[in-house]
Design an enzyme around this catalytic site. Structure first.
Site, PDB file in Angstrom:
ATOM      1  N   ASP A  18       0.827  -1.210   0.000  1.00  0.00           N
ATOM      2  CA  ASP A  18       0.000   0.000   0.000  1.00  0.00           C
ATOM      3  C   ASP A  18       0.864   1.264   0.000  1.00  0.00           C
ATOM      4  O   ASP A  18       1.979   1.273   0.513  1.00  0.00           O
ATOM      5  CB  ASP A  18      -0.908  -0.007   1.243  1.00  0.00           C
ATOM      6  CG  ASP A  18      -2.043   1.007   1.121  1.00  0.00           C
ATOM      7  OD1 ASP A  18      -2.429   1.339  -0.009  1.00  0.00           O
ATOM      8  OD2 ASP A  18      -2.531   1.464   2.170  1.00  0.00           O
ATOM      9  N   ASN A  66     -10.896  -2.688  -5.079  1.00  0.00           N
ATOM     10  CA  ASN A  66     -10.181  -1.750  -5.952  1.00  0.00           C
ATOM     11  C   ASN A  66     -10.862  -1.577  -7.315  1.00  0.00           C
ATOM     12  O   ASN A  66     -10.576  -0.620  -8.043  1.00  0.00           O
ATOM     13  CB  ASN A  66      -8.718  -2.169  -6.157  1.00  0.00           C
ATOM     14  CG  ASN A  66      -7.853  -2.011  -4.919  1.00  0.00           C
ATOM     15  OD1 ASN A  66      -6.903  -2.770  -4.706  1.00  0.00           O
ATOM     16  ND2 ASN A  66      -8.150  -1.026  -4.087  1.00  0.00           N
TER      17      ASN A  66
HETATM   18  C1  IPE Z   1      -5.284  -2.728  -0.047  1.00  0.00           C
HETATM   19  O1  IPE Z   1      -5.002  -1.391  -0.220  1.00  0.00           O
HETATM   20  C2  IPE Z   1      -5.261  -3.433  -1.368  1.00  0.00           C
HETATM   21  C3  IPE Z   1      -3.953  -3.551  -2.014  1.00  0.00           C
HETATM   22  C4  IPE Z   1      -2.817  -3.129  -1.542  1.00  0.00           C
HETATM   23  C5  IPE Z   1      -3.965  -4.207  -3.279  1.00  0.00           C
HETATM   24  P1  IPE Z   1      -6.177  -0.296  -0.308  1.00  0.00           P
HETATM   25  O2  IPE Z   1      -5.527   1.009  -0.460  1.00  0.00           O
HETATM   26  O3  IPE Z   1      -7.150  -0.705  -1.341  1.00  0.00           O
HETATM   27  O4  IPE Z   1      -6.850  -0.462   1.118  1.00  0.00           O
HETATM   28  P2  IPE Z   1      -7.764   0.552   1.938  1.00  0.00           P
HETATM   29  O5  IPE Z   1      -8.833   1.015   0.999  1.00  0.00           O
HETATM   30  O6  IPE Z   1      -6.886   1.676   2.367  1.00  0.00           O
HETATM   31  O7  IPE Z   1      -8.265  -0.226   3.083  1.00  0.00           O
HETATM   32  C1  IPE Z   2      -1.676   0.337  -3.244  1.00  0.00           C
HETATM   33  O1  IPE Z   2      -1.489   1.700  -3.276  1.00  0.00           O
HETATM   34  C2  IPE Z   2      -1.962  -0.252  -4.597  1.00  0.00           C
HETATM   35  C3  IPE Z   2      -3.349  -0.687  -4.750  1.00  0.00           C
HETATM   36  C4  IPE Z   2      -4.283  -0.598  -3.865  1.00  0.00           C
HETATM   37  C5  IPE Z   2      -3.709  -1.244  -6.010  1.00  0.00           C
HETATM   38  P1  IPE Z   2      -2.696   2.734  -3.200  1.00  0.00           P
HETATM   39  O2  IPE Z   2      -3.091   3.074  -4.598  1.00  0.00           O
HETATM   40  O3  IPE Z   2      -3.798   2.249  -2.349  1.00  0.00           O
HETATM   41  O4  IPE Z   2      -1.957   3.946  -2.535  1.00  0.00           O
HETATM   42  P2  IPE Z   2      -2.537   4.941  -1.455  1.00  0.00           P
HETATM   43  O5  IPE Z   2      -3.004   4.126  -0.304  1.00  0.00           O
HETATM   44  O6  IPE Z   2      -3.651   5.697  -2.116  1.00  0.00           O
HETATM   45  O7  IPE Z   2      -1.368   5.803  -1.114  1.00  0.00           O
HETATM   46 MG    MG Z   3      -4.144   2.431  -0.350  1.00  0.00          MG
END
Ligand code: IPE
Ligand code: IPE
Ligand code: MG
Length: 247
Positions: A18, A66
């Protein structure tokens, strides 16, 4: 950092990767560029995990939730596995890595699915690290899917409800050979599980790293394993029981 004990490496490390979006925003870049930078971190961490002798590495690349992100971001996230496997497959084959995947593949665009299936097929005899991509994955969805398979087997008279136990049920999950998670790392600083590996992470040691995923590298993985090695896994027992080696 205290020394890493190479004879006590966790068998299964799972990572919630993340922080790509925040990494990009901090640099005035688009979120998609953050995801691209995230792929470089995947390359590095996969190599490091292999060198450390980790047997199973599961990477949370895209959750069922996602799919609700903006269309262009989803499109980039679906494109990246194609680019990743295109470049990394020869090295994975050479290293003897076996690529696997968990999640709902029916929702993936055909190109992404084909590349993934090719990577799985071409590495199926790999004797070394199991590298699992959780793609279009949700822990609840996986459990529901397992229940569906189980009910079908029941309909066909292949399973007796009285004999159902945790082990029998777990065999219906997406990747039946996958062991329980020993170490669950989440980068990006949030303390939540976000629907990842709900069943297999039941007794995982959880480590939250403030590092944003594109900045995560080998030394961070080693640090996480060092921290893991200092933990006492009690599985419901008392500390005294664990120390005396009772089961
Ligand atoms: C979790 O991250 C999913 C992945 C890293 C693929 P998210 O960014 O989607 O999680 P939340 O929404 O902060 O819980
Ligand atoms: C994790 O990074 C990747 C996926 C969830 C696919 P994020 O896109 O959630 O990054 P933040 O949490 O917005 O920084
Ligand atoms: Mg995230």
């Amino acid at each position: 950092m205290s020394a890493l004990q190479l004879d006590r490496i966790p068998h299964h490390v799972a990572v919630i990767m993340d922080g790509n979006g925040r990494w990009a925003e901090a640099r005035g870049m688009s979120r998609s560029e953050g995801h691209r930078a995230g792929v470089d971190a995947v390359r590095k961490v996969v190599r490091a995990a292999d060198a450390l002798g980790i047997e199973w590495l599961t990477l949370y690349a895209f959750s069922s939730e996602n799919w609700n992100r903006p269309k262009d971001e989803v499109a980039t996230l679906m494109q990246l596995p194609e680019e990743y496997f295109e470049e990394e497959l020869p090295e994975a084959i050479e290293r003897g890595t076996r690529i696997l995947s968990i999640g709902n593949h029916d929702r993936l665009p055909p190109g992404t699915r084909r590349t993934l299936e090719k990577a799985i097929e071409r590495t199926q005899d790999g004797p070394k690290m199991r590298l699992v991509f959780a793609l279009s994955y949700g822990g609840r969805g996986e459990i529901v899917e397992a229940a569906r398979r189980l009910l079908r087997d029941h309909e066909q008279g292949r399973i007796d409800p009285e004999s159902l136990d945790e082990k029998t049920f777990a065999a219906y999950l997406d990747e039946p050979d996958m062991p329980d998670v020993d170490l669950l790392i989440r980068t990006g600083g949030e303390s939540r599980i976000s629907n990842f590996l709900l069943w297999k992470a039941a007794y995982a040691e959880i480590l939250i790293s403030d590092r944003l995923w594109p900045d995560f590298e080998r030394k961070d993985l080693e640090q996480a394993i060092c921290d893991y090695q200092k933990r006492e896994r009690r599985y419901g027992l008392t500390s005294a029981q664990v120390r005396s080696g009772s089961k």
